[in-house]
Design an enzyme around this catalytic site. Structure first.
Site, short mmCIF file in Angstrom:
data_model
loop_
_atom_site.label_atom_id
_atom_site.label_comp_id
_atom_site.label_asym_id
_atom_site.label_seq_id
_atom_site.Cartn_x
_atom_site.Cartn_y
_atom_site.Cartn_z
N TYR A 143 0.70 -1.13 -0.34
CA TYR A 143 0.18 0.10 0.00
C TYR A 143 0.92 1.06 0.09
CZ TYR A 143 -3.49 3.40 1.66
OH TYR A 143 -4.45 4.27 1.63
N ASP A 231 9.23 2.79 -0.28
CA ASP A 231 8.35 3.32 0.55
C ASP A 231 8.60 3.10 2.01
OD1 ASP A 231 6.01 4.22 1.86
OD2 ASP A 231 4.38 3.48 0.40
N LYS A 259 4.58 9.22 8.99
CA LYS A 259 4.38 8.62 10.20
C LYS A 259 5.43 9.23 11.26
CE LYS A 259 1.91 5.10 8.19
NZ LYS A 259 0.37 4.69 8.38
#
Ligand code: PMP
Length: 417
Positions: A143, A231, A259
């Site tokens: 994702y 990523d 994050k």
């Protein structure tokens, strides 16, 4: 006593689609009513009914020091007194970029954005602009946020909702997106601008890469001239200060972060070699921008968090995750579940042989996960309300709390047998 969670969810359903601002929060895949968080401290969240939970979600990894860590709260509070956004560059943006580029040697330069989605979307555009090629390759079950071109065989809540991709994404938007199975080196031709990968897959449960896969992928990118985009929105500053790339000893061409680097405020980044990054406007021709990018509160929070992280911190978290994984694996054994893990990351897989790819990841028993999830929640432990999310342990999860989570899991499993 009124159930404040139910009351708020009822109100939310009329004014917010599905009652939430991000799908997994709605409990669709586990059933029931979401808890609404009133406040959080350390390893705990407290809901609107005053119920306390040991929080294994930690904002899906955005929180690493624990909730409302005093150093972060203080940095944000002091920054707010000086204004919340200006539309002009600031000192802390430079300091945060310096800090990240020092810690991640593959990045000479970074650009700050507001979400992981923006980071991956912009990195892909940059890769296309820098190589003059159009195609990108992603791995099934990875994702990378919700930009159109990356919404193909995506993990996380897309998987939990059983969606192949998303309505509203025209075929043309994914026409240049190739999808390959994880843990298998794809063969690339010279039309591929970039391969984007979660170096440790953490949106189809936890699926560690094999070393040969990552090294093979680096070699195949070198051979074909495609850029390799890591990523690291989850793994960055989570697996260690240098992320997955340091852990595996692989140098990607571009990296995406999010994050942890914002301490719970909306900030993310992408970066790489100067020769590539200088294709970005205003230095180069690849346009990328943002009114709130490099936001003063977010950079203050990011610098505060990064200032607290060192090798000892990660060693402590890793030891706690090991303790948790051992305890959970033993507790869950009667349900034929396994607890795949790598460093500070772990997942729960309701199947005997941990998954290596998307097809296997999808075989987890979602119903059993939902039962386990609700048992844990009733026992005071908040896990992610989706079978494909990973768990997060941070600076505030003491050994005692870890043992409490394990004891709760033992009780829940006993009740499910
Ligand atoms: N990449 C990865 C690996 C992620 O896990 C996520 C979100 N969980 C994203 C990108 C997108 O980040 P955001 O939700 O901040 O847009």
């Amino acid at each position: 006593m009124t159930d404040e969670n139910a009351e708020l969810f009822g109100r939310a359903l009329s004014v917010i689609p599905g009652g939430v601002n991000s799908p997994v929060r709605a409990f669709n895949s586990v059933g029931g009513t979401p808890y609404f968080v009133a406040r959080a401290e350390g390893a705990h969240v407290i809901d609107e009914n005053g119920q306390r939970y040991i929080d294994m979600v930690q904002s899906y990894g955005a929180i690493i020091l624990g909730h409302a860590h005093p150093v972060v709260v203080d940095a944000i509070s002091r920054a707010a007194l000086d204004g919340t956004s200006y539309g002009a560059p600031t000192r802390r943006e430079v300091e945060l970029a310096e800090r990240i580029t020092q810690l991640v040697p593959s990045c000479d330069q970074i650009r700050l954005v507001n979400s992981g989605t923006e980071a991956t979307m912009s990195a892909v555009r940059l890769a296309r602009g820098a190589t003059g090629r159009d195609k990108i390759l992603k791995f099934a079950g990875n994702y990378h946020g919700h930009a159109d071109g990356l919404m193909a065989a995506a993990g996380s809540a897309v998987m939990g909702l059983g969606l192949p991709g998303s309505a509203g994404v025209p075929a043309a938007a994914v026409a240049d997106t190739l999808v390959a199975p994880y843990n298998k080196v794809p063969v690339l031709d010279d039309s591929v601008a970039a391969v984007i990968i979660e170096p440790v897959a953490a949106n189809m449960g936890l699926v560690p890469p094999t070393q040969e896969f990552l090294f093979g992928l680096r070699a195949e990118c070198d051979r074909s001239g495609a850029l390799l985009i890591f990523d690291e929105v989850i793994t960055g500053f989570r697996l260690g200060l240098g992320g997955a790339q340091e852990r595996f000893g692989i140098t990607p061409d571009l990296s995406c972060f999010g994050k942890v680097i914002g301490g719970g405020l909306p900030i993310a980044a992408f970066g790489g070699r100067a020769g590539i990054m200088e294709h970005l406007a205003p230095a180069g021709a690849v346009y990328q921008a943002g009114t709130l990018s490099g936001n003063p509160l977010a950079t203050a929070a990011g610098l505060a968090v990064l200032g607290e992280l060192d090798a000892d911190f990660y060693a402590t978290i890793e030891a706690r995750v090991s303790r948790l994984v051992a305890g959970l694996a033993a507790a869950l054994k009667p349900l034929a579940a396994t607890v795949p893990h790598l460093g500070t990351l772990y997942g729960i897989y309701f199947g005997e042989n941990p998954a290596q790819d998307y097809d296997a990841a999808k075989l987890t028993n979602e119903k059993l996960y939902a039962d386990f999830f609700h048992g844990m929640l009733r026992g005071g432990v908040a896990m992610a309300p989706g079978a494909y999310e990973v768990g997060f342990v941070g600076g505030a999860h003491s050994d005692e709390l870890i043992d409490e989570v394990i004891a709760t899991a033992q009780e829940v499993v006993a009740g499910l047998l």
